[in-house]
Design a protein around this motif. Structure first.
Motif, mmCIF file in Angstrom:
data_model
loop_
_atom_site.group_PDB
_atom_site.id
_atom_site.type_symbol
_atom_site.label_atom_id
_atom_site.label_comp_id
_atom_site.label_asym_id
_atom_site.label_seq_id
_atom_site.Cartn_x
_atom_site.Cartn_y
_atom_site.Cartn_z
ATOM 1 N N LYS A 116 63.165 25.619 48.766
ATOM 2 C CA LYS A 116 61.723 25.421 48.916
ATOM 3 C C LYS A 116 61.400 23.963 49.242
ATOM 4 O O LYS A 116 60.654 23.677 50.180
ATOM 5 C CB LYS A 116 61.007 25.874 47.636
ATOM 6 C CG LYS A 116 59.529 25.700 47.707
ATOM 7 C CD LYS A 116 58.721 26.733 46.966
ATOM 8 C CE LYS A 116 57.228 26.441 47.202
ATOM 9 N NZ LYS A 116 56.881 26.398 48.624
ATOM 10 N N THR A 155 57.166 34.970 45.224
ATOM 11 C CA THR A 155 57.088 35.037 43.752
ATOM 12 C C THR A 155 57.182 36.468 43.231
ATOM 13 O O THR A 155 57.226 36.676 42.023
ATOM 14 C CB THR A 155 55.768 34.426 43.246
ATOM 15 O OG1 THR A 155 54.679 35.046 43.941
ATOM 16 C CG2 THR A 155 55.731 32.926 43.486
ATOM 17 N N CYS A 212 60.406 32.359 52.388
ATOM 18 C CA CYS A 212 61.370 33.152 51.594
ATOM 19 C C CYS A 212 61.453 32.622 50.165
ATOM 20 O O CYS A 212 61.395 33.386 49.201
ATOM 21 C CB CYS A 212 62.770 33.077 52.198
ATOM 22 S SG CYS A 212 63.025 34.170 53.580
ATOM 23 N N ALA A 213 61.613 31.310 50.035
ATOM 24 C CA ALA A 213 61.805 30.706 48.713
ATOM 25 C C ALA A 213 60.525 30.755 47.882
ATOM 26 O O ALA A 213 60.566 30.602 46.663
ATOM 27 C CB ALA A 213 62.283 29.262 48.854
ATOM 28 N N SER A 214 59.392 30.967 48.544
ATOM 29 C CA SER A 214 58.113 31.025 47.833
ATOM 30 C C SER A 214 57.711 32.454 47.461
ATOM 31 O O SER A 214 56.601 32.673 46.990
ATOM 32 C CB SER A 214 57.010 30.406 48.708
ATOM 33 O OG SER A 214 57.342 29.090 49.078
ATOM 34 N N VAL A 251 65.925 35.865 46.179
ATOM 35 C CA VAL A 251 65.664 34.776 47.131
ATOM 36 C C VAL A 251 66.974 34.212 47.666
ATOM 37 O O VAL A 251 67.141 34.004 48.865
ATOM 38 C CB VAL A 251 64.828 33.650 46.473
ATOM 39 C CG1 VAL A 251 64.815 32.396 47.340
ATOM 40 C CG2 VAL A 251 63.407 34.128 46.219
ATOM 41 N N ARG A 252 67.924 34.003 46.764
ATOM 42 C CA ARG A 252 69.218 33.468 47.205
ATOM 43 C C ARG A 252 69.882 34.409 48.217
ATOM 44 O O ARG A 252 70.359 33.973 49.269
ATOM 45 C CB ARG A 252 70.150 33.255 46.010
ATOM 46 C CG ARG A 252 71.454 32.544 46.411
ATOM 47 C CD ARG A 252 72.600 32.791 45.444
ATOM 48 N NE ARG A 252 72.586 31.964 44.260
ATOM 49 C CZ ARG A 252 73.363 30.884 44.058
ATOM 50 N NH1 ARG A 252 74.179 30.481 45.003
ATOM 51 N NH2 ARG A 252 73.318 30.231 42.922
ATOM 52 N N ASP A 277 70.621 30.532 40.428
ATOM 53 C CA ASP A 277 69.767 31.067 41.493
ATOM 54 C C ASP A 277 68.439 30.316 41.547
ATOM 55 O O ASP A 277 67.881 30.091 42.617
ATOM 56 C CB ASP A 277 69.499 32.557 41.242
ATOM 57 C CG ASP A 277 70.768 33.383 41.289
ATOM 58 O OD1 ASP A 277 71.683 33.013 42.050
ATOM 59 O OD2 ASP A 277 70.852 34.387 40.560
ATOM 60 N N ARG A 278 67.952 29.933 40.386
ATOM 61 C CA ARG A 278 66.664 29.217 40.328
ATOM 62 C C ARG A 278 66.784 27.844 40.996
ATOM 63 O O ARG A 278 65.876 27.412 41.706
ATOM 64 C CB ARG A 278 66.227 29.073 38.871
ATOM 65 C CG ARG A 278 64.996 28.232 38.668
ATOM 66 C CD ARG A 278 63.908 28.919 37.815
ATOM 67 N NE ARG A 278 62.608 28.331 38.075
ATOM 68 C CZ ARG A 278 61.718 28.825 38.912
ATOM 69 N NH1 ARG A 278 61.939 29.956 39.545
ATOM 70 N NH2 ARG A 278 60.578 28.209 39.127
ATOM 71 N N ALA A 332 72.071 28.076 49.941
ATOM 72 C CA ALA A 332 72.070 29.374 49.254
ATOM 73 C C ALA A 332 73.468 29.772 48.805
ATOM 74 O O ALA A 332 73.629 30.646 47.954
ATOM 75 C CB ALA A 332 71.472 30.443 50.168
ATOM 76 N N ASP A 373 64.819 35.136 41.465
ATOM 77 C CA ASP A 373 65.513 34.010 42.098
ATOM 78 C C ASP A 373 66.774 34.484 42.830
ATOM 79 O O ASP A 373 67.135 33.972 43.888
ATOM 80 C CB ASP A 373 65.906 32.972 41.032
ATOM 81 C CG ASP A 373 64.686 32.366 40.348
ATOM 82 O OD1 ASP A 373 63.636 32.252 41.006
ATOM 83 O OD2 ASP A 373 64.785 32.025 39.161
ATOM 84 N N ARG A 382 66.596 28.356 44.668
ATOM 85 C CA ARG A 382 65.222 28.587 45.116
ATOM 86 C C ARG A 382 64.456 27.265 45.216
ATOM 87 O O ARG A 382 63.788 26.984 46.215
ATOM 88 C CB ARG A 382 64.491 29.536 44.161
ATOM 89 C CG ARG A 382 63.113 29.951 44.689
ATOM 90 C CD ARG A 382 62.174 30.409 43.576
ATOM 91 N NE ARG A 382 62.336 31.796 43.187
ATOM 92 C CZ ARG A 382 61.520 32.796 43.551
ATOM 93 N NH1 ARG A 382 60.497 32.552 44.361
ATOM 94 N NH2 ARG A 382 61.723 34.026 43.107
#
Lengths: 291, 291
Positions: B140, A128, A124-126, A135-136, B132-133, B125, A132, B136
């Motif tokens: 990860k 691209t 999920c976090a990867s 992803v959160r 947000d970054r 999360a 962002d 992530r």
């Protein structure tokens, strides 16, 4: 728009399989092998299909949805590995082959489940292809719905064997299987947008809750009406294991009517969205599935 | 700047305990109880301390670091629950009380571990104090270092009992315990910044790898030099269980020298950063710990 769900399911399943395999490229050792043993080559990939379908419904792409879809399948696979362990359901077979712990031993199966659950969040976090913020939102939904307030909580209720009414049974299944189906749908939305409206989240949740329930009723019906060859597993196992199902609380005819009504509720929940054909037709198609 | 590490550890541990308890407010049922049984009220919280210390070292706040710190402790607690299961180390006691499966049964312990692992990502999360970054990056790192290429991978090597040299033993511990220590340090960095320099990540990783190794050597030394009362668990258990330790490959004197050298390496790795006092002094303090 008419969609051939079966063909689309097969297409998505093939893409998911390819991508899942890629995540393991270059890995060696028994643990990675055990993870792949249980993750690859099986299942209808309905969760992944829901993620992709909802992403497309809200203008997202397959690329954006695919990592989230794969994460859902990893969580599903982990839950089956841990479910099959002797301490839980103690099942020797899964999808026509020895279950993970029968093949690799209990310790490795335990770790394979842990690792697939963990890997789902890495994947999920990867992603691209999404922001962002997406992803959160995805990680938060997935973790909440898979954890003790969702899927694991459902497992715990199931273990307690305390279900005493159809309402309680529905609650159990809403957590045990429904929560992950809801996550699949919502992660599709989050793949497409990182700023969803509350109404949209609510409509999708209603669809997912109804779909999960209809899915479960259909399983319960198949367990008494199908044959082992078509079903790919022994029929009548619910009664044999003294398991509470929808049919513990209603007749077969009533269950068919209930499934139909619940499916209509799923379709209705997303009818306001112009591009809801695929999830709507999936819900209808699931009523006709033979296994 | 001199820092009283013991006092600071106690302070952070108290804050972590308070926050961990808050995450369970309003929850009921045996599963949530089993999770808290293993998560709360024990341990030095060194991982959480590292997260907070590295966040502060790079200008972040305790508020920003705390959710990540709690996530680390959840992952640590889950790993202990699953390690103690009969299929793994089969340990009846943990921190002076019955292990989770002895108290709640194997099925609930399995689910409690799964749920704590899952909850860790929910908590990451849900960290509203960071971007947000940052979330992530944190998710990860945590997932990668806790999964089959990190902590779970180390467990698998440990189970195989195939360690044949000190180099292989170091590799095992780099994964089994080192990976999560590295995650703890990096999540501190990500709590403070969502745009870290590669050099910084690399320096912190070197510190964490050395710290993890020194920590393990110290454990190995304590197992032969301490007494059960001070240690809080039986001494000599490594030899009894035929477990490979640093002392399988060197004398006690050599191990003390090795621990000192590795600790210096940890301190050296972060010496370029002006505010590295706390993590540096933690590394030195850990050499004097009695349990």
């Amino acid at each position: 728009m008419f969609v051939n769900i079966q063909i689309k399911l097969t297409e998505v399943a093939a893409s998911v399989e390819t991508m899942l395999k890629k995540y393991f490229e270059g890995t060696t050792g028994e643990l990675a092998e055990a993870m792949q043993y249980s993750l690859l080559g099986g299942g209808k990939r309905i969760r992944a299909f829901l993620t992709v379908s909802f992403a497309e419904m809200f203008g997202g792409t397959v690329e954006q949805a695919m990592p989230f879809a794969c994460a859902l399948e990893m969580i599903h696979a982990y839950s089956l590995i841990h479910d099959d362990l002797p301490a839980m359901d103690n099942d020797d077979m899964r999808r026509g082959k020895p279950s993970c712990h029968k093949q690799y031993g209990e310790a490795t199966a335990l770790l394979a489940g842990d690792s697939l659950l963990t890997m789902a969040f890495d994947v999920c976090a990867s992603n691209t292809y999404v922001s962002d913020r997406s992803v959160r939102l995805a990680v938060k939904s997935l973790a909440m719905l898979a954890g003790h307030l969702g899927m694991c909580g459902g497992q715990e209720i199931d273990l307690a064997e305390s279900v005493a009414s159809y309402e309680e049974l529905k609650h159990l299944h809403a957590l045990k299987t429904g929560a992950l189906i809801k996550a699949a749908c919502l992660l599709g939305l989050y793949a497409a947008t990182d700023d969803p409206e509350a109404n949209t989240v609510s409509a999708i949740s209603k669809y997912a809750e109804a779909l999960g329930l209809a899915f479960q009723i259909h399983d319960d019906i198949l367990d008494v009406t199908s044959d082992s060859e078509t079903l790919g597993k022994p029929v009548g196992s619910d009664a044999k294991n003294d398991k509470k199902t929808a049919l513990s609380y209603m007749s077969l005819d009533e269950a068919v009517v209930e499934e139909d009504a619940v499916t209509r509720r799923a379709v209705e929940a997303i009818s306001e969205f112009p591009d809801s054909d695929v999830p709507a037709q999936l819900a209808v198609w699931l009523m006709s599935r033979k296994n």
